[in-house]
Design a protein around this motif. Structure first.
Motif, PDB file in Angstrom:
ATOM      1  N   ASP A   1       0.836  -1.208   0.000  1.00 10.73           N
ATOM      2  CA  ASP A   1       0.000   0.000   0.000  1.00 10.73           C
ATOM      3  C   ASP A   1       0.870   1.257   0.000  1.00 10.73           C
ATOM      4  OD1 ASP A   1      -3.000  -0.855   0.469  1.00 10.73           O
ATOM      5  OD2 ASP A   1      -1.760  -2.179   1.680  1.00 10.73           O
ATOM      6  N   ASP A   2       1.959   1.220   0.758  1.00  9.81           N
ATOM      7  CA  ASP A   2       2.879   2.364   0.776  1.00  9.81           C
ATOM      8  C   ASP A   2       3.668   2.451  -0.529  1.00  9.81           C
ATOM      9  OD1 ASP A   2       2.066   2.964   3.352  1.00  9.81           O
ATOM     10  OD2 ASP A   2       3.608   1.706   4.269  1.00  9.81           O
ATOM     11  N   LEU A   3       4.079   1.296  -1.051  1.00 11.99           N
ATOM     12  CA  LEU A   3       4.843   1.293  -2.300  1.00 11.99           C
ATOM     13  C   LEU A   3       4.020   1.853  -3.456  1.00 11.99           C
ATOM     14  CD1 LEU A   3       6.556  -2.228  -2.064  1.00 11.99           C
ATOM     15  CD2 LEU A   3       7.686  -0.013  -1.864  1.00 11.99           C
ATOM     16  N   ALA A   4       2.709   1.602  -3.410  1.00 16.75           N
ATOM     17  CA  ALA A   4       1.838   2.043  -4.501  1.00 16.75           C
ATOM     18  C   ALA A   4       1.745   3.561  -4.594  1.00 16.75           C
ATOM     19  CB  ALA A   4       0.442   1.448  -4.319  1.00 16.75           C
ATOM     20  N   VAL A   5       2.110   4.255  -3.525  1.00 17.10           N
ATOM     21  CA  VAL A   5       2.084   5.719  -3.558  1.00 17.10           C
ATOM     22  C   VAL A   5       3.122   6.248  -4.546  1.00 17.10           C
ATOM     23  CG1 VAL A   5       2.433   7.805  -2.191  1.00 17.10           C
ATOM     24  CG2 VAL A   5       1.244   5.847  -1.187  1.00 17.10           C
ATOM     25  N   ASP A   6       4.295   5.600  -4.574  1.00 17.07           N
ATOM     26  CA  ASP A   6       5.376   6.043  -5.458  1.00 17.07           C
ATOM     27  C   ASP A   6       5.437   5.250  -6.756  1.00 17.07           C
ATOM     28  OD1 ASP A   6       6.316   7.929  -3.560  1.00 17.07           O
ATOM     29  OD2 ASP A   6       7.303   6.318  -2.461  1.00 17.07           O
ATOM     30  N   ILE A   7       4.967   3.996  -6.722  1.00 15.84           N
ATOM     31  CA  ILE A   7       5.028   3.130  -7.906  1.00 15.84           C
ATOM     32  C   ILE A   7       3.596   2.784  -8.296  1.00 15.84           C
ATOM     33  CG2 ILE A   7       5.984   1.000  -8.860  1.00 15.84           C
ATOM     34  CD1 ILE A   7       7.969   1.041  -6.466  1.00 15.84           C
ATOM     35  N   LEU A   8       3.121   3.375  -9.356  1.00 14.44           N
ATOM     36  CA  LEU A   8       1.709   3.248  -9.712  1.00 14.44           C
ATOM     37  C   LEU A   8       1.300   1.805  -9.986  1.00 14.44           C
ATOM     38  CD1 LEU A   8       1.270   6.387 -12.013  1.00 14.44           C
ATOM     39  CD2 LEU A   8       0.742   6.150  -9.582  1.00 14.44           C
ATOM     40  N   ASP A   9       2.176   1.035 -10.641  1.00 16.83           N
ATOM     41  CA  ASP A   9       1.833  -0.352 -10.963  1.00 16.83           C
ATOM     42  C   ASP A   9       2.483  -1.326  -9.982  1.00 16.83           C
ATOM     43  OD1 ASP A   9       4.369   0.225 -11.803  1.00 16.83           O
ATOM     44  OD2 ASP A   9       4.274  -1.007 -13.616  1.00 16.83           O
ATOM     45  N   ALA A  10       2.593  -0.911  -8.728  1.00 18.23           N
ATOM     46  CA  ALA A  10       3.265  -1.727  -7.712  1.00 18.23           C
ATOM     47  C   ALA A  10       2.620  -3.104  -7.574  1.00 18.23           C
ATOM     48  CB  ALA A  10       3.261  -1.002  -6.367  1.00 18.23           C
TER      49      ALA A  10
ATOM     50  N   LYS B   1      -2.732 -15.548   1.497  1.00 18.48           N
ATOM     51  CA  LYS B   1      -4.139 -15.125   1.486  1.00 18.48           C
ATOM     52  C   LYS B   1      -4.761 -15.200   2.875  1.00 18.48           C
ATOM     53  CE  LYS B   1      -5.583 -16.161  -3.264  1.00 18.48           C
ATOM     54  NZ  LYS B   1      -6.470 -17.015  -4.088  1.00 18.48           N
ATOM     55  N   LYS B   2      -4.313 -16.166   3.663  1.00 21.85           N
ATOM     56  CA  LYS B   2      -4.901 -16.359   4.988  1.00 21.85           C
ATOM     57  C   LYS B   2      -4.497 -15.273   5.976  1.00 21.85           C
ATOM     58  CE  LYS B   2      -5.244 -21.401   4.594  1.00 21.85           C
ATOM     59  NZ  LYS B   2      -4.790 -22.707   5.149  1.00 21.85           N
ATOM     60  N   ILE B   3      -3.334 -14.668   5.758  1.00 23.92           N
ATOM     61  CA  ILE B   3      -2.853 -13.682   6.733  1.00 23.92           C
ATOM     62  C   ILE B   3      -3.076 -12.244   6.274  1.00 23.92           C
ATOM     63  CG2 ILE B   3      -1.106 -15.267   7.616  1.00 23.92           C
ATOM     64  CD1 ILE B   3       0.984 -13.757   6.035  1.00 23.92           C
ATOM     65  N   LEU B   4      -3.550 -12.068   5.043  1.00 23.19           N
ATOM     66  CA  LEU B   4      -3.764 -10.713   4.527  1.00 23.19           C
ATOM     67  C   LEU B   4      -5.260 -10.424   4.415  1.00 23.19           C
ATOM     68  CD1 LEU B   4      -1.142 -10.716   1.621  1.00 23.19           C
ATOM     69  CD2 LEU B   4      -0.941  -9.462   3.770  1.00 23.19           C
ATOM     70  N   PRO B   5      -5.687  -9.243   4.825  1.00 25.52           N
ATOM     71  CA  PRO B   5      -7.101  -8.880   4.640  1.00 25.52           C
ATOM     72  C   PRO B   5      -7.420  -8.701   3.159  1.00 25.52           C
ATOM     73  CG  PRO B   5      -5.841  -7.031   5.535  1.00 25.52           C
ATOM     74  CD  PRO B   5      -4.923  -8.201   5.537  1.00 25.52           C
ATOM     75  N   GLU B   6      -8.618  -9.081   2.771  1.00 21.30           N
ATOM     76  CA  GLU B   6      -8.988  -9.031   1.358  1.00 21.30           C
ATOM     77  C   GLU B   6      -9.015  -7.610   0.803  1.00 21.30           C
ATOM     78  OE1 GLU B   6     -12.529 -11.134   0.475  1.00 21.30           O
ATOM     79  OE2 GLU B   6     -11.902 -12.986   1.470  1.00 21.30           O
ATOM     80  N   SER B   7      -9.151  -6.644   1.680  1.00 19.18           N
ATOM     81  CA  SER B   7      -9.255  -5.260   1.216  1.00 19.18           C
ATOM     82  C   SER B   7      -7.903  -4.621   0.901  1.00 19.18           C
ATOM     83  CB  SER B   7      -9.972  -4.417   2.279  1.00 19.18           C
ATOM     84  OG  SER B   7      -9.259  -4.471   3.513  1.00 19.18           O
ATOM     85  N   CYS B   8      -6.814  -5.246   1.318  1.00 17.96           N
ATOM     86  CA  CYS B   8      -5.502  -4.618   1.129  1.00 17.96           C
ATOM     87  C   CYS B   8      -4.939  -4.952  -0.251  1.00 17.96           C
ATOM     88  CB  CYS B   8      -4.530  -5.052   2.223  1.00 17.96           C
ATOM     89  SG  CYS B   8      -3.941  -6.741   2.055  1.00 17.96           S
ATOM     90  N   LYS B   9      -3.978  -4.159  -0.668  1.00 15.45           N
ATOM     91  CA  LYS B   9      -3.362  -4.361  -1.978  1.00 15.45           C
ATOM     92  C   LYS B   9      -2.494  -5.618  -2.008  1.00 15.45           C
ATOM     93  CE  LYS B   9      -3.305   0.490  -3.430  1.00 15.45           C
ATOM     94  NZ  LYS B   9      -4.245   0.310  -4.550  1.00 15.45           N
ATOM     95  N   GLY B  10      -1.984  -6.017  -0.847  1.00 12.74           N
ATOM     96  CA  GLY B  10      -1.198  -7.245  -0.797  1.00 12.74           C
ATOM     97  C   GLY B  10      -2.005  -8.446  -1.246  1.00 12.74           C
ATOM     98  N   PHE B  11      -3.271  -8.475  -0.871  1.00 14.55           N
ATOM     99  CA  PHE B  11      -4.162  -9.560  -1.302  1.00 14.55           C
ATOM    100  C   PHE B  11      -4.350  -9.507  -2.821  1.00 14.55           C
ATOM    101  CE2 PHE B  11      -8.117 -11.840  -1.926  1.00 14.55           C
ATOM    102  CZ  PHE B  11      -8.018 -12.890  -1.022  1.00 14.55           C
ATOM    103  N   GLN B  12      -4.463  -8.288  -3.362  1.00 11.67           N
ATOM    104  CA  GLN B  12      -4.591  -8.133  -4.814  1.00 11.67           C
ATOM    105  C   GLN B  12      -3.352  -8.660  -5.540  1.00 11.67           C
ATOM    106  OE1 GLN B  12      -5.646  -4.091  -5.929  1.00 11.67           O
ATOM    107  NE2 GLN B  12      -6.894  -3.840  -4.087  1.00 11.67           N
ATOM    108  N   VAL B  13      -2.193  -8.463  -4.918  1.00 16.55           N
ATOM    109  CA  VAL B  13      -0.946  -8.954  -5.515  1.00 16.55           C
ATOM    110  C   VAL B  13      -1.000 -10.473  -5.667  1.00 16.55           C
ATOM    111  CG1 VAL B  13       1.527  -9.260  -5.113  1.00 16.55           C
ATOM    112  CG2 VAL B  13       0.465  -7.039  -4.685  1.00 16.55           C
ATOM    113  N   ILE B  14      -1.434 -11.154  -4.617  1.00 17.53           N
ATOM    114  CA  ILE B  14      -1.500 -12.618  -4.652  1.00 17.53           C
ATOM    115  C   ILE B  14      -2.472 -13.087  -5.735  1.00 17.53           C
ATOM    116  CG2 ILE B  14      -2.135 -14.665  -3.333  1.00 17.53           C
ATOM    117  CD1 ILE B  14       0.481 -13.406  -2.467  1.00 17.53           C
ATOM    118  N   VAL B  15      -3.621 -12.442  -5.799  1.00 14.89           N
ATOM    119  CA  VAL B  15      -4.624 -12.819  -6.804  1.00 14.89           C
ATOM    120  C   VAL B  15      -4.075 -12.592  -8.213  1.00 14.89           C
ATOM    121  CG1 VAL B  15      -6.905 -12.280  -7.726  1.00 14.89           C
ATOM    122  CG2 VAL B  15      -6.557 -12.387  -5.254  1.00 14.89           C
ATOM    123  N   THR B  16      -3.397 -11.474  -8.411  1.00 16.43           N
ATOM    124  CA  THR B  16      -2.828 -11.165  -9.728  1.00 16.43           C
ATOM    125  C   THR B  16      -1.765 -12.183 -10.118  1.00 16.43           C
ATOM    126  OG1 THR B  16      -3.210  -8.801  -9.334  1.00 16.43           O
ATOM    127  CG2 THR B  16      -1.677  -9.389 -11.097  1.00 16.43           C
TER     128      THR B  16
END
Length: 702
Positions: free
Chosen positions: A207-216, A242-257
């Protein structure tokens, strides 16, 4: 004075004069100041202001209501105790002559006002420097060495996070380099769990990385997919994350991607590996291509200054020997360009653009490849011999080159058979890479009739494969297994690898990742049972200490000792035939286990026949003998006897199987205490029944 008359009465003025007159003899006691209190001085503000000329904050009132003037900052004044820990000069120090001096106080003197060192902060600063240098040089070995010397291995998860996060904000080249470095450090410098923890930290901070890197999200997903393809992260990492990350965070999106966009596509491994331009070999090939273009353009326009500028901009001073080599080949291939090429090389030497050592290396490389060059340029040797004196007399080639090249020439002339063998084997290997016909290659080697040069063939095979694609590397490894079965002895392989490793530094001049690739070949040879683990020790002892070859052997050991080493090494170049061999080994183990528990001999023989790999039957012999020793069940010898009687396993394959067990007896003895005794019994029985060649008794005794 008129103005003062309205303020003080005559009586008050009189008392003030008396006080001023006696001020020098006033007592230091606070009581002596009562005189000022008795003056009842009135202020223009109604008596509530301070004494004339004295601000409020510098007046201290005692319990008796008397005013006392004190020093600024509350340090007290005359008749007060003064400031806490007050000193005359404001700079306290310990006096060793003081009767109350305690030497123990000195121990704390250096601690006062000294900055507190934070190991993690120091580590962070150091790894940033290591990563920046790696991105500049691309030297994996130096980066690994620097990280190892840095220590603080408990902070390696931070290194993983920092490396990836820095690469995410750079070009594809740095992203590829970061992935290559992580694979190189895996299990050797950084533990698998530390790499996993580093990626977990990245997922939590995306989430913090996405501030500076748009396609983080997309970039980190690709890094994770690449790590899974490179097998430095297990596939189960996605599920656990997936089990340790909330679905709303960008980290979860990374795993899905990573899961849906990269790892579920057909041929995803190849796609992911090529996403950032492929391996580091691409960079080398691009550099070679640029060098050729620079030289070609120079020959056309003759602009020496521009050519030097372009060479300098390449920024690969360690690779300038390639410029020398290609320039010399161009001069020999086009006689009209010779004068221009020599002019350019002289200019680069005089400017210090190409160092003396790089110049000599370039000439050496051409000298070593003259036989191959002669196929395309018949007069290559004559032309080269004419260029060398010009370079030496011009002062831009060291005199030592002529001496060395003359010695090499004498040596090569004395061994014309070896030169012819090398030339023939190159043709045989190139034909094999095109046809993938192992039996034909074996027949060609037998026709050469020079088994004493088997190590030379092995060196040439791997050297040619190193500069080709993964397909040829896989074919070379498969060929080594076949040669071990049919033609080459273990000693041939040991000597061949020693020759390879002794020249590893020279090989690295052409192939920057040669050391890592050689380590893979060496480890793969152990996995394929071409070499025994103890053979690595034999190879290492014959190499100079702290050499590139010794480091390569150490890397091979690390690869072999890693978790799931067999699977990883068999897939190191894309699998292929290696998986067929591994599958055959599994089938052999299963059929022997079934036979050992009461199976039928005829069915076991049929299973061996169904494998359709008669050249691999020595594996049946080896596994049967080892299982007989482990299970203490000599019934397995009945199967070997039946196979030999039917002609299913030939004498040659039987002898090789016994030979492989004999080579690994030291390792087997660690698990089977009576392994040597049992093997001697089996070998004696086989000899008496004619299963194995008579020569085996001599070699086994030796």
């Amino acid at each position: 004075m008129a103005s003062g008359e309205g303020i003080l009465t005559d009586g008050q003025w009189k008392k003030l004069e008396i006080a001023t007159h006696n001020s020098g003899s006033l007592s230091s006691s606070p009581k002596s100041h009562t005189l000022f209190a008795d003056l009842n001085i009135k202020s223009p503000t109604g008596g509530k202001g301070p004494v004339a000329g004295i601000p409020n904050r510098h007046v201290r009132r005692t319990h008796s209501g008397k005013h006392i003037r004190v020093k600024k900052e509350g340090a007290g004044g005359k008749g007060t105790w003064g400031k806490l820990l007050d000193t005359d000069d404001g700079d306290s120090c310990i006096d060793k002559n003081d009767p109350n001096y305690d030497s123990g106080e000195d121990a704390y003197d250096g601690l006062v006002d000294s900055p507190v060192s934070d190991p993690l902060n120091d580590y962070k600063k150091s790894v940033v420097s290591i990563i920046d240098e790696y991105f500049s040089t691309g030297d994996v070995k130096v980066a690994a060495s620097d990280l190892r010397e840095l220590g603080s291995s408990e902070y390696h998860p931070y290194f993983t996070k920092r490396l990836v996060s820095m690469a995410m904000d750079r070009h594809d080249k740095e992203k590829e380099m970061a992935s290559v470095l992580l694979s190189a450090l895996y299990a050797d410098v950084i533990l698998p769990d530390q790499i996993r923890d580093g990626f977990i930290r990245l997922l939590r901070s995306v989430d913090d990385l996405a501030v500076d890197i748009l396609d983080a999200v997309n970039v980190l997903a690709l890094f994770i997919a690449r790590a899974i393809v490179d097998e430095i992260l297990p596939p189960v990492f996605l599920v656990r994350s997936k089990k340790i990350l909330p679905e709303s965070c960008k980290g979860f999106q990374v795993i899905v991607t990573a899961e849906k966009s990269y790892l579920s596509a057909p041929h995803h491994a190849e796609l992911v590996e090529k996403k950032w331009g492929g391996s580091t070999h691409t960079t080398v090939e691009e550099t070679k291509k640029k060098i050729s273009e620079i030289l070609k353009e120079y020959v056309e326009n003759g602009d020496t200054y521009e050519a030097c500028r372009c060479i300098r901009e390449l920024g690969v001073s360690f690779f300038h020997h390639e410029v020398v080599k290609r320039a010399l080949v161009l001069a020999m291939d086009s006689p009209t360009a010779e004068s221009l090429v020599l002019k350019l090389l002289k200019e680069t030497a005089e400017e210090g653009l190409i160092s003396s050592s790089q110049m000599v290396k370039g000439f050496f490389r051409v000298a070593e490849s003259l036989d191959d060059l002669a196929l395309d340029i018949p007069s290559a040797k004559k032309l080269f011999d004419s260029i060398v004196p010009k370079a030496i007399s011009g002062g831009w080639l060291d005199d030592s080159f002529k001496i060395t090249s003359d010695q090499d020439g004498e040596k090569s002339s004395q061994d014309g058979k070896l030169r012819q063998y090398k030339k023939d084997t190159v043709n045989i290997i190139q034909e094999y890479f095109l046809s993938d016909d192992i039996p034909e290659l074996i027949r060609s080697l037998q026709d050469l009739g020079a088994p004493e040069y088997n190590p030379v063939f092995l060196k040439r095979l791997i050297t040619l494969a190193l500069d080709r694609k993964n397909r040829e590397k896989e074919m070379a490894s498969v060929l080594l297994s076949a040669l071990h079965m049919e033609l080459f002895s273990t000693e041939d392989f040991i000597n061949g690898f020693i020759m390879l490793l002794e020249s590893a530094e020279d090989t690295a001049l052409d192939i920057m990742d040669a050391s890592n690739e050689l380590a893979l070949f060496l480890a793969r040879a152990v996995i394929d049972d071409v070499l025994a683990p103890l053979n690595l020790e034999d190879i290492s002892t014959k190499l100079p200490p702290k050499s590139t070859g010794t480091e390569t052997v150490r890397s091979a050991r690390s690869l072999i000792s890693a978790r799931h080493a067999g699977e990883r090494l068999l897939r190191s170049w894309g699998g292929g035939t290696g998986w067929i061999v591994e599958d055959a080994k599994d089938k052999i183990s299963k059929l022997l286990e079934e036979y050992e528990t009461g199976g039928v001999t005829s069915e076991a023989c049929q299973c061996i026949r169904d494998l359709g790999m008669p050249f691999f039957n020595h594996e049946v012999v080896k596994k049967a003998l080892v299982m007989a020793m482990e299970k203490q069940n000599d019934r397995l010898l009945n199967l070997l006897e039946e196979c030999f009687g039917e002609g299913l396993i030939t004498t040659n394959q039987m002898t090789k199987g016994f030979g492989r067990v004999n080579d690994s007896l030291d390792d087997l003895s660690l698990d089977i205490p009576n392994a040597i005794e049992k093997f001697e019994l089996y070998a004696s029985y086989a000899m008496d029944n004619g299963w194995i060649l008579p020569e085996f008794g001599i070699s086994a005794t030796q």
